[in-house]
Design an enzyme around this catalytic site. Structure first.
Site, PDB file in Angstrom:
ATOM      1  N   GLU A   1       0.762  -0.963  -0.029  1.00  0.00           N
ATOM      2  CA  GLU A   1       0.023   0.142   0.031  1.00  0.00           C
ATOM      3  C   GLU A   1       0.801   1.137  -0.098  1.00  0.00           C
ATOM      4  OE1 GLU A   1      -2.366  -3.348   1.932  1.00  0.00           O
ATOM      5  OE2 GLU A   1      -0.640  -2.574   2.295  1.00  0.00           O
ATOM      6  N   PHE A  63     -12.498  -5.577  13.936  1.00  0.00           N
ATOM      7  CA  PHE A  63     -11.400  -6.075  13.174  1.00  0.00           C
ATOM      8  C   PHE A  63     -10.897  -5.431  11.959  1.00  0.00           C
ATOM      9  CE2 PHE A  63      -9.716  -9.262   9.518  1.00  0.00           C
ATOM     10  CZ  PHE A  63      -8.668  -9.632  10.388  1.00  0.00           C
ATOM     11  N   GLN A  64      -9.785  -5.126  11.999  1.00  0.00           N
ATOM     12  CA  GLN A  64      -9.150  -4.060  11.109  1.00  0.00           C
ATOM     13  C   GLN A  64      -9.935  -2.832  10.827  1.00  0.00           C
ATOM     14  OE1 GLN A  64      -8.645  -6.155   7.167  1.00  0.00           O
ATOM     15  NE2 GLN A  64      -6.510  -7.084   7.955  1.00  0.00           N
ATOM     16  N   LYS A 113     -17.599  -0.685   4.537  1.00  0.00           N
ATOM     17  CA  LYS A 113     -18.045  -1.730   3.669  1.00  0.00           C
ATOM     18  C   LYS A 113     -19.373  -1.879   3.398  1.00  0.00           C
ATOM     19  CE  LYS A 113     -17.950  -6.775   3.806  1.00  0.00           C
ATOM     20  NZ  LYS A 113     -17.861  -8.228   4.445  1.00  0.00           N
ATOM     21  N   MET A 423      24.433   8.801   3.311  1.00  0.00           N
ATOM     22  CA  MET A 423      24.193  10.144   3.871  1.00  0.00           C
ATOM     23  C   MET A 423      24.644  10.362   5.397  1.00  0.00           C
ATOM     24  SD  MET A 423      24.362  13.277   2.871  1.00  0.00           S
ATOM     25  CE  MET A 423      23.264  13.590   1.443  1.00  0.00           C
TER      26      MET A 423
END
Length: 508
Positions: A1, A63-64, A113, A423
């Protein structure tokens, strides 16, 4: 993602259109945060669609479930949670309008959803009004007064410098900037984000200024009597010490975002609005100028203090970038990771067109370049796309080689392998008594075998004599390839402005 968000970002920067990323809820949504913040800091228009648990489950630690709207509020122009399917189309139209209007930026749309699977009558429409953000209302009389004062300052100036930032490219003001610089005979320096918005081969171009700018660009900025800043926010990497910058120098600041005016540097005159429109007005009102003595002085600095190239190591990163620039001219889009690879590219690649240099400037996101290269390649299928990385940044998101392999994207991946976080190691070398802590890698990763595991050809480069031939081969291949360039860990990006110093004090 995260990589998908970087790809949407790279697509937007390379095309000028709004990029789109679609992810699931919970960790899928939180994985976009770094990419959204990257786009926010560099004013890139993307719309992120995130999944969410059903409306009946929100607030129950389902959940999630995660409050992605709350999480991303500080790093988006605006965000929405859609709880009514009949409003979905309107919100999507508004999201795209917000992302691309004014100063562009990311917008997030969170869709539960049950809303995703609900049905509603759709009627096409055109979004014709922002409920969240209104265009900045500019008083024309006040603007005309400021414009007249700016014209007077420009015509009085004997040592002007134009400081061009990323806003020049965003507003499609590059041609107007060239006309303006030629009209007033002023040298031009750019920020990192401004590279490509003024042709590198132009006689008035001095390159990048700031922490890793050339001496002559930094000297020009500090010795000028007038700085005309266009589409830049005067970040710390450009001006270093905020209190000491611009002392005794008049400053005109042109920007579309009123919040940037006076935030870091207080200008004598501000012109609020689209950079192209303002430059076009200045071109109409300012009389033609010449500054031969000033330009001659700058040219003497350029001759005395050129950017230095490594000449002792077997393989020079500066030579690789220069050779790549010569071979591609203006026919490529260059993306980078963050660190030494990014600064060498900024110093030694000659960018001549807008939207051909894609890099994470404000946030400095390691792992950005490969995803951005994918987006740039999708958006510009007829352009060669090359990602330049250090081994540290490359290893953060190298799994995107799978995407490149699957779709056979003709992306050239150059890896400067110095077996270190270059760096940070450079800073430990210069400013921390060479106490190297967690910056040195071993030989755990074989990048040629890694490329092969993804079904991509890999080529190792170990000396300067191999560079041109390998680059020509990669450019002719028109397919994915990984080039591992083994450079010395003590290679440094120079010059560098030490912490707390003004930009005319450099180590080189």
């Amino acid at each position: 993602e995260q990589n998908a968000t970087h790809a949407a970002d790279g697509y937007a920067r390379a095309t000028g259109k709004t990029g789109v990323v679609l992810v699931t809820s919970g960790p899928g949504a939180t994985n976009t945060v770094t990419g959204i913040a990257t786009a926010y800091m560099d004013s890139v228009p993307i719309v992120a669609f995130t999944g969410q648990v059903a409306t009946s489950l929100i607030g129950r630690d389902s959940f999630q479930e995660v409050d992605i709207k709350g999480i991303t509020t500080p790093i988006t122009k605006h965000n929405f949670i859609v709880k009514d399917v009949t409003k979905l189309a309107h919100i999507i139209r508004e999201a795209f309008a917000i992302a691309s209007s004014g100063r562009p930026g990311p917008v997030l749309v969170d869709i539960p959803k049950d809303v995703q699977i609900a049905e509603a009558e759709y009627s096409p429409g055109v979004f014709n009004g922002l409920s969240y953000v209104k265009a900045e209302q500019i008083d024309r009389g006040e603007f005309e007064s400021s414009l007249a004062k700016a014209v007077a300052l420009i015509e009085e100036s004997e040592r002007p410098v134009i400081l061009a930032g990323g806003g020049v490219g965003i507003s499609r003001a590059s041609e107007s900037l060239v006309e303006f610089a030629e009209h007033i005979d002023s040298p031009v320096v750019t920020t990192l984000m401004g590279l490509g918005n003024f042709p590198a081969h132009h006689r008035l171009f001095l390159g990048m200024t700031g922490m890793h700018g050339s001496r002559y660009a930094n000297y020009a900025l500090t010795e000028s009597d007038l700085i005309i800043a266009v589409g830049t926010r005067f970040s710390d990497r450009v001006i270093s010490d905020l209190e000491k910058f611009g002392v005794g120098i008049k400053i005109i600041h042109i920007d579309i975002d009123a919040a940037e005016i006076g935030k870091n540097v207080r200008p004598h005159i501000s012109l609020l609005g689209n950079a192209k429109d303002i430059l076009d007005e200045l071109n109409m009102h300012v009389s033609k100028r010449t500054h031969g003595e000033w330009l001659g002085k700058i040219e003497s600095w350029r001759e005395a203090h050129p950017l230095k190239k490594n000449s002792s190591s077997k393989l020079s990163p500066q030579y690789i970038i220069e050779t790549l620039s010569n071979l591609t001219e203006d026919r490529a889009i260059i993306t980078t990771e963050v660190g030494q690879n990014q600064m060498w590219t900024a110093q030694f690649y000659k960018f001549t067109r807008p939207r051909t240099f894609i890099t994470s400037g404000g946030l400095g996101t390691m792992g950005y370049g490969l995803g951005a290269a994918i987006g740039a390649c999708i958006g510009n299928p007829n352009m060669q796309v090359i990602n330049i990385a250090g081994d540290g940044s490359f290893m953060m998101n190298l799994t995107e080689l799978a995407t490149i392999s699957r779709y056979n994207l003709p992306i050239i991946q150059i890896v400067f392998n110095n077996h270190s976080l270059g760096m940070v190691r450079q800073w430990q070398n210069l400013f921390f008594g060479k106490r190297y802590s967690y910056t040195s890698f071993g030989h755990e990763v074989d990048f040629i075998k890694l490329a092969d595991a993804f079904g991509i050809e890999g080529v190792k480069v170990t000396k300067n004599e191999e560079v041109e031939g390998v680059l020509r081969y990669a450019l002719d291949k028109r397919g994915p390839i990984v080039l591992e360039c083994n450079i010395h860990p003590d290679e440094m990006v120079l010059p560098i402005v030490p912490p707390g110093e003004t930009i005319d004090v450099l180590i080189d």
